[in-house]
Design an enzyme around this catalytic site. Structure first.
Site, PDB file in Angstrom:
ATOM      1  N   LYS A  78      57.784  27.331 -20.966  1.00  0.00           N
ATOM      2  CA  LYS A  78      57.366  26.997 -19.518  1.00  0.00           C
ATOM      3  C   LYS A  78      56.467  26.085 -19.236  1.00  0.00           C
ATOM      4  O   LYS A  78      54.939  26.449 -20.128  1.00  0.00           O
ATOM      5  CB  LYS A  78      57.151  28.110 -18.346  1.00  0.00           C
ATOM      6  CG  LYS A  78      56.876  26.777 -16.780  1.00  0.00           C
ATOM      7  CD  LYS A  78      56.615  29.182 -16.183  1.00  0.00           C
ATOM      8  CE  LYS A  78      56.329  28.738 -14.285  1.00  0.00           C
ATOM      9  NZ  LYS A  78      56.158  29.739 -13.716  1.00  0.00           N
ATOM     10  N   SER A 153      58.484  30.605  -9.964  1.00  0.00           N
ATOM     11  CA  SER A 153      58.977  28.866  -9.692  1.00  0.00           C
ATOM     12  C   SER A 153      59.123  29.256 -12.119  1.00  0.00           C
ATOM     13  O   SER A 153      59.444  28.389 -11.627  1.00  0.00           O
ATOM     14  CB  SER A 153      57.313  28.705  -9.582  1.00  0.00           C
ATOM     15  OG  SER A 153      56.361  29.723 -10.934  1.00  0.00           O
ATOM     16  N   SER A 177      57.581  34.989 -10.264  1.00  0.00           N
ATOM     17  CA  SER A 177      57.790  33.839 -10.636  1.00  0.00           C
ATOM     18  C   SER A 177      59.010  33.600 -11.729  1.00  0.00           C
ATOM     19  O   SER A 177      59.877  33.389 -11.928  1.00  0.00           O
ATOM     20  CB  SER A 177      56.917  32.523 -10.673  1.00  0.00           C
ATOM     21  OG  SER A 177      56.540  32.461  -9.656  1.00  0.00           O
TER      22      SER A 177
END
Length: 490
Positions: A78, A153, A177
């Site tokens: 990420k 997210s 998330s």
């Protein structure tokens, strides 16, 4: 072995015994990224050294070295994690060209275990979002339905894993998330106990809530990855010195005699019928496997969403003040006229580079921390947060693991909620309390909607009780109605 759907341990074992090379594995997944990423927008950048890293793994194995538990396994990281030599933008224009000189601890530990970093994965800007629509890099699409969001997210991680662009991914969870996109995309996502995994090198959003975790295709893969990235880190004073258990070796689907708590407050009329049915099916499955279902109550979770947004926004307004265009990142251009003063330089840089959602949360946080409202908002939120944790601890006296929905409904359509912040924030209604209490939580895929969208089940355990949670997830995984099903985009 079908490389596309092979587990982490299957790939590692094959690479270690030289039945396949790490280079072959890397090239296989690079081809998948080349073919599928244009449809999904999961990867923001690729590692130009991926093939060389794989060749280095092969060379070490040829020399008889022990490369590690994840030798040659391709991973996506990420954008929130610092990666040495690779751009780390946190999904924001303000960090568009930032290249860290070091690796985040979680990334460094994965590298030490032998992984090949394939590239960086898209996310909501500074992890502020529930749909991956706030990213500077554009919207990520759900591989199960390209008109729907993957969640956020960590939407890029979820989409990449579900479509098998990589064998494993890493995400972060501040208020859901990891778990929410895992549910939306039909993968396994684990948020460990706060302090279990180092936050060093993770771009800070809300420091008392942020936690890193695996987003992978199976419970065993999640347990294995968690073993690698967990443990004390002198660079992060909030990490625990507790020993890291061998979760993957101790996995068992035997839940006979375990007490599973069903959260009273979360079983509401607001649930989508397909989500309601999936939860009921999971409860019936655990009963058949010998578990005892007990009702538990954590009444203060009714305030979890407002408390979360007060705490997270307040911490974000402090954390994001470091981005000013002076030392690194985006800097506003003053072509015709120089900035009048430093304040104008800051405001122009931040005004041009921060997205609307980030600005909204910075403003909210700054307001909450202002002298006239600090006690009424931030302090009060901290008091309620403490009560939420205490009520969870009481609930765990009655049960081993708490079962609940991850979200009220399956993945929604792109653009459906982006103009309504309140509706978007309510996506986190079942996940934020876990972060506020610092508890481990996870999503395991179990059902599908009538339109074929995946639906996950959320499991929450007491502090540092990840093994109990993983075992229940392992049992559910074995009886899952979606086991072996994959997105059409594959």
């Amino acid at each position: 072995m079908d490389l596309t759907f092979a587990s982490l341990s299957e790939i590692s074992e094959a690479v270690n015994n030289r039945s396949i090379s790490a280079k072959e594995v890397t090239l296989h997944f690079l081809k998948r990224i080349e073919n599928l990423n244009p449809k999904l927008n999961a990867f923001t950048s690729l590692n130009p050294q991926a093939v060389q890293e794989a060749e280095a793994v092969d060379a070490r194995i040829a020399n008889g070295e022990d490369v590690g538990l994840l030798a040659g396994v391709p991973f996506g990281i990420k954008e929130m994690f610092c990666t040495k030599g690779l751009t780390t933008t946190a999904g924001s224009k303000i960090l568009e060209n930032f290249v860290p000189p070091y690796d985040a601890t979680a990334v460094a530990r994965l590298k030490k275990s032998g992984i090949v970093v394939m590239g960086k994965l898209n996310q909501d800007e500074f992890a502020m979002g529930s749909s991956n629509e706030t990213s500077f890099h554009g919207v990520v699409k759900n591989p199960w339905d390209l008109e729907r969001v993957p969640g956020g997210s960590s939407g890029g991680s979820a989409a990449a894993q579900a479509s098998r662009l990589v064998a494993g991914t890493l995400g972060t969870d501040t208020g859901g998330s990891i778990r929410q996109p895992a549910s939306f995309c039909g993968i396994v996502g684990v948020k460990p106990t706060y302090g279990r995994v180092s936050r060093y090198g993770i771009v800070a959003y809300a420091s008392s809530l942020d936690q890193a975790g695996p987003m992978v295709s199976s419970v065993r893969d999640a347990a294995l990855t968690l073993e690698v990235i967990s443990g004390f880190d002198p660079q992060d004073s909030t990490t625990t010195q507790k020993q890291v258990p061998a979760w993957s070796q101790n996995l068992k689907a035997d839940v006979k005699g375990m007490k599973i708590g069903l959260m009273k407050e979360y079983m509401t009329g607001a649930l989508d019928p397909d989500v309601q049915k999936t939860v009921e099916n999971s409860v019936d499955t655990l009963k058949q496997l010998g578990a005892e279902i007990v009702e538990v109550s954590v009444p203060m979770t009714a305030f979890a969403v407002p408390v979360y947004y007060l705490v997270a926004a307040s911490e974000a307004s402090s954390n994001l003040s470091r981005y000013d265009g002076v030392k690194y990142g985006y800097r506003a251009e003053f072509k015709n006229l120089s900035a009048v003063d430093l304040e104008e330089f800051y405001s122009q840089t931040r005004g041009q580079a921060f997205g609307a959602e980030v600005k909204r949360r910075i403003m909210l946080g700054t307001y909450c921390l202002s002298s006239g409202y600090y006690d009424a908002f931030y302090n009060k939120a901290g008091q309620v947060r403490r009560l939420i944790m205490e009520q969870y601890l009481e609930a765990f006296k009655k049960c081993d693991v708490i079962l609940s929905p991850v979200t009220t409904a399956p993945a929604f359509k792109i653009g459906e909620r982006v103009s309504d912040p309140l509706a978007m924030y309510l996506n986190d209604i079942f996940t934020t309390s876990t972060n506020l209490a610092g508890l481990p939580g996870m999503s395991v895929p179990f059902g599908q909607s009538q339109s074929g969208l995946p639906i996950g089940i959320q499991l929450t355990a007491g502090h540092f009780e990840e093994q109990k949670m993983l075992n229940v997830a392992f049992a559910l995984e074995g009886a899952s109605l979606v086991k072996g099903k994959h997105p059409h985009v594959i």
